[in-house]
Design a protein around this motif. Structure first.
Motif, PDB file in Angstrom:
ATOM      1  N   GLU A  38     -30.399  -4.467 -33.147  1.00  0.00           N
ATOM      2  CA  GLU A  38     -29.064  -4.584 -32.145  1.00  0.00           C
ATOM      3  C   GLU A  38     -27.910  -3.884 -33.129  1.00  0.00           C
ATOM      4  OE1 GLU A  38     -28.774  -7.617 -29.535  1.00  0.00           O
ATOM      5  OE2 GLU A  38     -30.899  -7.406 -28.906  1.00  0.00           O
ATOM      6  N   SER A  39     -26.970  -3.649 -32.321  1.00  0.00           N
ATOM      7  CA  SER A  39     -25.512  -2.962 -32.728  1.00  0.00           C
ATOM      8  C   SER A  39     -24.767  -4.246 -33.763  1.00  0.00           C
ATOM      9  CB  SER A  39     -24.566  -2.945 -31.660  1.00  0.00           C
ATOM     10  OG  SER A  39     -24.442  -4.209 -30.883  1.00  0.00           O
ATOM     11  N   ASP A  40     -25.452  -5.351 -33.891  1.00  0.00           N
ATOM     12  CA  ASP A  40     -25.073  -6.096 -34.801  1.00  0.00           C
ATOM     13  C   ASP A  40     -25.547  -6.028 -36.364  1.00  0.00           C
ATOM     14  OD1 ASP A  40     -27.289  -7.421 -34.562  1.00  0.00           O
ATOM     15  OD2 ASP A  40     -26.476  -9.641 -33.921  1.00  0.00           O
ATOM     16  N   GLY A  41     -26.719  -5.191 -36.170  1.00  0.00           N
ATOM     17  CA  GLY A  41     -27.328  -4.522 -37.596  1.00  0.00           C
ATOM     18  C   GLY A  41     -28.414  -5.833 -37.884  1.00  0.00           C
ATOM     19  N   VAL A  42     -28.553  -6.520 -36.849  1.00  0.00           N
ATOM     20  CA  VAL A  42     -29.727  -7.533 -37.207  1.00  0.00           C
ATOM     21  C   VAL A  42     -30.692  -7.513 -36.310  1.00  0.00           C
ATOM     22  CG1 VAL A  42     -30.066 -10.042 -36.938  1.00  0.00           C
ATOM     23  CG2 VAL A  42     -28.087  -9.309 -37.727  1.00  0.00           C
ATOM     24  N   LEU A  43     -31.951  -7.883 -36.553  1.00  0.00           N
ATOM     25  CA  LEU A  43     -33.133  -7.521 -35.617  1.00  0.00           C
ATOM     26  C   LEU A  43     -33.404  -8.894 -34.789  1.00  0.00           C
ATOM     27  CD1 LEU A  43     -35.778  -6.652 -38.704  1.00  0.00           C
ATOM     28  CD2 LEU A  43     -34.920  -5.110 -36.857  1.00  0.00           C
ATOM     29  N   HIS A  44     -33.558  -8.573 -33.555  1.00  0.00           N
ATOM     30  CA  HIS A  44     -33.488  -9.532 -32.613  1.00  0.00           C
ATOM     31  C   HIS A  44     -34.875  -9.869 -32.013  1.00  0.00           C
ATOM     32  CE1 HIS A  44     -29.414 -10.456 -31.985  1.00  0.00           C
ATOM     33  NE2 HIS A  44     -29.074  -9.393 -32.567  1.00  0.00           N
ATOM     34  N   VAL A  60     -37.117 -17.205 -36.530  1.00  0.00           N
ATOM     35  CA  VAL A  60     -37.378 -15.611 -36.613  1.00  0.00           C
ATOM     36  C   VAL A  60     -36.512 -15.094 -35.420  1.00  0.00           C
ATOM     37  CG1 VAL A  60     -39.273 -15.743 -37.891  1.00  0.00           C
ATOM     38  CG2 VAL A  60     -39.624 -15.404 -35.526  1.00  0.00           C
ATOM     39  N   GLU A  61     -35.892 -15.674 -34.674  1.00  0.00           N
ATOM     40  CA  GLU A  61     -35.124 -15.340 -33.675  1.00  0.00           C
ATOM     41  C   GLU A  61     -34.043 -13.985 -34.062  1.00  0.00           C
ATOM     42  OE1 GLU A  61     -32.602 -16.540 -29.835  1.00  0.00           O
ATOM     43  OE2 GLU A  61     -33.160 -18.178 -31.363  1.00  0.00           O
ATOM     44  N   LEU A  62     -33.645 -14.131 -35.212  1.00  0.00           N
ATOM     45  CA  LEU A  62     -32.684 -12.966 -35.777  1.00  0.00           C
ATOM     46  C   LEU A  62     -33.002 -12.896 -37.474  1.00  0.00           C
ATOM     47  CD1 LEU A  62     -29.043 -14.436 -34.577  1.00  0.00           C
ATOM     48  CD2 LEU A  62     -30.532 -12.648 -33.417  1.00  0.00           C
ATOM     49  N   VAL A  63     -33.437 -11.608 -37.567  1.00  0.00           N
ATOM     50  CA  VAL A  63     -33.795 -11.504 -39.009  1.00  0.00           C
ATOM     51  C   VAL A  63     -33.039 -10.243 -39.712  1.00  0.00           C
ATOM     52  CG1 VAL A  63     -35.759 -10.390 -40.341  1.00  0.00           C
ATOM     53  CG2 VAL A  63     -36.109 -12.043 -38.227  1.00  0.00           C
ATOM     54  N   PRO A  64     -32.285 -10.669 -40.819  1.00  0.00           N
ATOM     55  CA  PRO A  64     -31.597  -9.805 -41.468  1.00  0.00           C
ATOM     56  C   PRO A  64     -32.584  -8.687 -42.090  1.00  0.00           C
ATOM     57  CG  PRO A  64     -31.151 -11.814 -42.331  1.00  0.00           C
ATOM     58  CD  PRO A  64     -32.238 -12.019 -41.451  1.00  0.00           C
ATOM     59  N   ILE A  65     -31.928  -7.405 -42.142  1.00  0.00           N
ATOM     60  CA  ILE A  65     -32.604  -6.395 -42.715  1.00  0.00           C
ATOM     61  C   ILE A  65     -32.636  -6.557 -44.268  1.00  0.00           C
ATOM     62  CG2 ILE A  65     -32.661  -3.775 -43.511  1.00  0.00           C
ATOM     63  CD1 ILE A  65     -32.788  -4.635 -40.248  1.00  0.00           C
ATOM     64  N   GLY A  66     -34.190  -6.477 -44.432  1.00  0.00           N
ATOM     65  CA  GLY A  66     -34.473  -6.840 -46.063  1.00  0.00           C
ATOM     66  C   GLY A  66     -34.919  -8.166 -46.190  1.00  0.00           C
ATOM     67  N   LYS A  67     -34.959  -9.018 -45.105  1.00  0.00           N
ATOM     68  CA  LYS A  67     -35.547 -10.603 -45.372  1.00  0.00           C
ATOM     69  C   LYS A  67     -36.885 -10.703 -44.625  1.00  0.00           C
ATOM     70  CE  LYS A  67     -31.969 -11.875 -47.612  1.00  0.00           C
ATOM     71  NZ  LYS A  67     -31.858 -12.119 -48.679  1.00  0.00           N
ATOM     72  N   GLY A  71     -37.715  -7.633 -41.614  1.00  0.00           N
ATOM     73  CA  GLY A  71     -36.724  -6.943 -42.408  1.00  0.00           C
ATOM     74  C   GLY A  71     -37.201  -6.119 -43.496  1.00  0.00           C
ATOM     75  N   LEU A  72     -38.260  -6.358 -44.353  1.00  0.00           N
ATOM     76  CA  LEU A  72     -38.690  -5.414 -45.303  1.00  0.00           C
ATOM     77  C   LEU A  72     -38.992  -4.201 -44.545  1.00  0.00           C
ATOM     78  CD1 LEU A  72     -40.199  -8.016 -47.859  1.00  0.00           C
ATOM     79  CD2 LEU A  72     -38.091  -6.527 -48.278  1.00  0.00           C
ATOM     80  N   ALA A  73     -40.068  -4.503 -43.572  1.00  0.00           N
ATOM     81  CA  ALA A  73     -40.415  -3.089 -43.008  1.00  0.00           C
ATOM     82  C   ALA A  73     -39.459  -2.196 -42.566  1.00  0.00           C
ATOM     83  CB  ALA A  73     -41.287  -3.523 -41.774  1.00  0.00           C
ATOM     84  N   ALA A 116     -35.511   3.779 -38.596  1.00  0.00           N
ATOM     85  CA  ALA A 116     -36.133   2.299 -38.169  1.00  0.00           C
ATOM     86  C   ALA A 116     -35.186   1.713 -37.300  1.00  0.00           C
ATOM     87  CB  ALA A 116     -36.362   1.500 -39.386  1.00  0.00           C
ATOM     88  N   VAL A 117     -35.961   1.267 -35.956  1.00  0.00           N
ATOM     89  CA  VAL A 117     -34.887   0.408 -35.045  1.00  0.00           C
ATOM     90  C   VAL A 117     -35.596  -0.843 -34.588  1.00  0.00           C
ATOM     91  CG1 VAL A 117     -34.083   2.559 -34.407  1.00  0.00           C
ATOM     92  CG2 VAL A 117     -36.167   1.870 -33.426  1.00  0.00           C
ATOM     93  N   GLY A 118     -36.487  -1.342 -35.527  1.00  0.00           N
ATOM     94  CA  GLY A 118     -37.254  -2.524 -35.227  1.00  0.00           C
ATOM     95  C   GLY A 118     -38.435  -2.615 -35.807  1.00  0.00           C
ATOM     96  N   ALA A 119     -39.119  -3.754 -35.695  1.00  0.00           N
ATOM     97  CA  ALA A 119     -40.542  -4.241 -36.441  1.00  0.00           C
ATOM     98  C   ALA A 119     -41.334  -4.868 -35.411  1.00  0.00           C
ATOM     99  CB  ALA A 119     -40.197  -5.058 -37.526  1.00  0.00           C
ATOM    100  N   LEU A 120     -42.759  -4.354 -35.754  1.00  0.00           N
ATOM    101  CA  LEU A 120     -43.736  -4.732 -34.851  1.00  0.00           C
ATOM    102  C   LEU A 120     -44.703  -5.682 -35.790  1.00  0.00           C
ATOM    103  CD1 LEU A 120     -45.822  -5.010 -32.480  1.00  0.00           C
ATOM    104  CD2 LEU A 120     -46.359  -2.761 -33.081  1.00  0.00           C
ATOM    105  N   GLY A 121     -45.174  -6.813 -35.492  1.00  0.00           N
ATOM    106  CA  GLY A 121     -45.994  -7.659 -36.506  1.00  0.00           C
ATOM    107  C   GLY A 121     -47.072  -8.345 -35.929  1.00  0.00           C
ATOM    108  N   ILE A 122     -48.243  -8.450 -36.287  1.00  0.00           N
ATOM    109  CA  ILE A 122     -48.992  -9.123 -35.975  1.00  0.00           C
ATOM    110  C   ILE A 122     -49.986 -10.020 -37.192  1.00  0.00           C
ATOM    111  CG2 ILE A 122     -50.108  -7.423 -34.160  1.00  0.00           C
ATOM    112  CD1 ILE A 122     -52.106  -6.185 -36.102  1.00  0.00           C
ATOM    113  N   ALA A 123     -50.621 -10.863 -36.683  1.00  0.00           N
ATOM    114  CA  ALA A 123     -51.347 -11.877 -37.825  1.00  0.00           C
ATOM    115  C   ALA A 123     -52.387 -12.572 -37.180  1.00  0.00           C
ATOM    116  CB  ALA A 123     -50.075 -12.794 -38.163  1.00  0.00           C
ATOM    117  N   ASN A 124     -53.017 -13.139 -38.316  1.00  0.00           N
ATOM    118  CA  ASN A 124     -54.407 -13.647 -38.070  1.00  0.00           C
ATOM    119  C   ASN A 124     -54.521 -15.134 -38.662  1.00  0.00           C
ATOM    120  OD1 ASN A 124     -55.363 -10.590 -37.710  1.00  0.00           O
ATOM    121  ND2 ASN A 124     -56.788 -11.913 -36.681  1.00  0.00           N
ATOM    122  N   ARG A 125     -55.186 -16.065 -38.463  1.00  0.00           N
ATOM    123  CA  ARG A 125     -55.347 -17.277 -38.933  1.00  0.00           C
ATOM    124  C   ARG A 125     -56.274 -17.196 -40.270  1.00  0.00           C
ATOM    125  NH1 ARG A 125     -55.335 -18.564 -33.547  1.00  0.00           N
ATOM    126  NH2 ARG A 125     -53.830 -20.107 -32.876  1.00  0.00           N
TER     127      ARG A 125
END
Length: 158
Positions: A38-44, A60-67, A71-73, A116-125
């Motif tokens: 978003e415009s605040d430079g943080v991933l929402h 993980v509601e707000l994720v800084p770029i690089g964290k 954030g790394l992606a 890069a305008v966001g991140a899409l993540g998936i995971a398994n147990r």
């Protein structure tokens, strides 16, 4: 209707949650998230699957770029994967991620062109190394989200 057509249909209907569900189903993932810059430079956090503990969702509601992986992606504009989040010492995953109980994870940037305008993540147990084909498919879904969804963000229709 093939998988990508269903993704485009969900995105055209402004349904990120359904696009995430379809993606998880296609790739055999047990959890997933979508973050948008978003415009605040943080991933929402904009979409999350069931089964992610509430404290983790808050973290993980707000994720800084690089964290963290998301954030790394975004920072690297490339996929970030971890075979086992529970034993990872690479620094890719944030410390609280272990609370999810997930092991194998893959996060790709949501790209709009070269941005890069966001991140899409998936995971398994269980521990999991995603194949190049699975990674390429997730990247393609990320590009679809970027192409369809980001036009709405620019117009202020989040």
């Amino acid at each position: 209707m093939n998988f990508l057509d269903r993704i485009h249909s969900a995105l055209s209907a402004d349904n990120l949650q359904e696009a995430l569900r379809l993606t998880m189903e296609q790739l055999g993932a047990e959890t997933g998230t979508i973050h948008l810059l978003e415009s605040d430079g943080v991933l929402h956090l904009k979409a999350a699957s069931a089964g992610i503990p509430e404290p983790v969702l808050r973290a993980v509601e707000l994720v800084p770029i690089g964290k963290g992986m998301a954030g790394l992606a975004v920072q690297r504009k490339e996929p970030v994967s971890v075979c086992n989040l529970q034993t990872d010492t690479s620094g890719k995953a944030q410390p609280g991620i272990k609370a999810t109980g997930m092991e194998g994870a893959l996060v790709v940037p949501i790209l709009r062109g070269d941005e890069a305008v966001g991140a899409l993540g998936i995971a398994n147990r269980n521990a999991r190394t995603f194949t190049p084909e699975e990674t390429a498919l997730l990247v393609e879904v990320g590009r679809a989200v970027g192409a369809v969804r980001m036009g709405r963000i620019e117009k202020g229709n989040l």
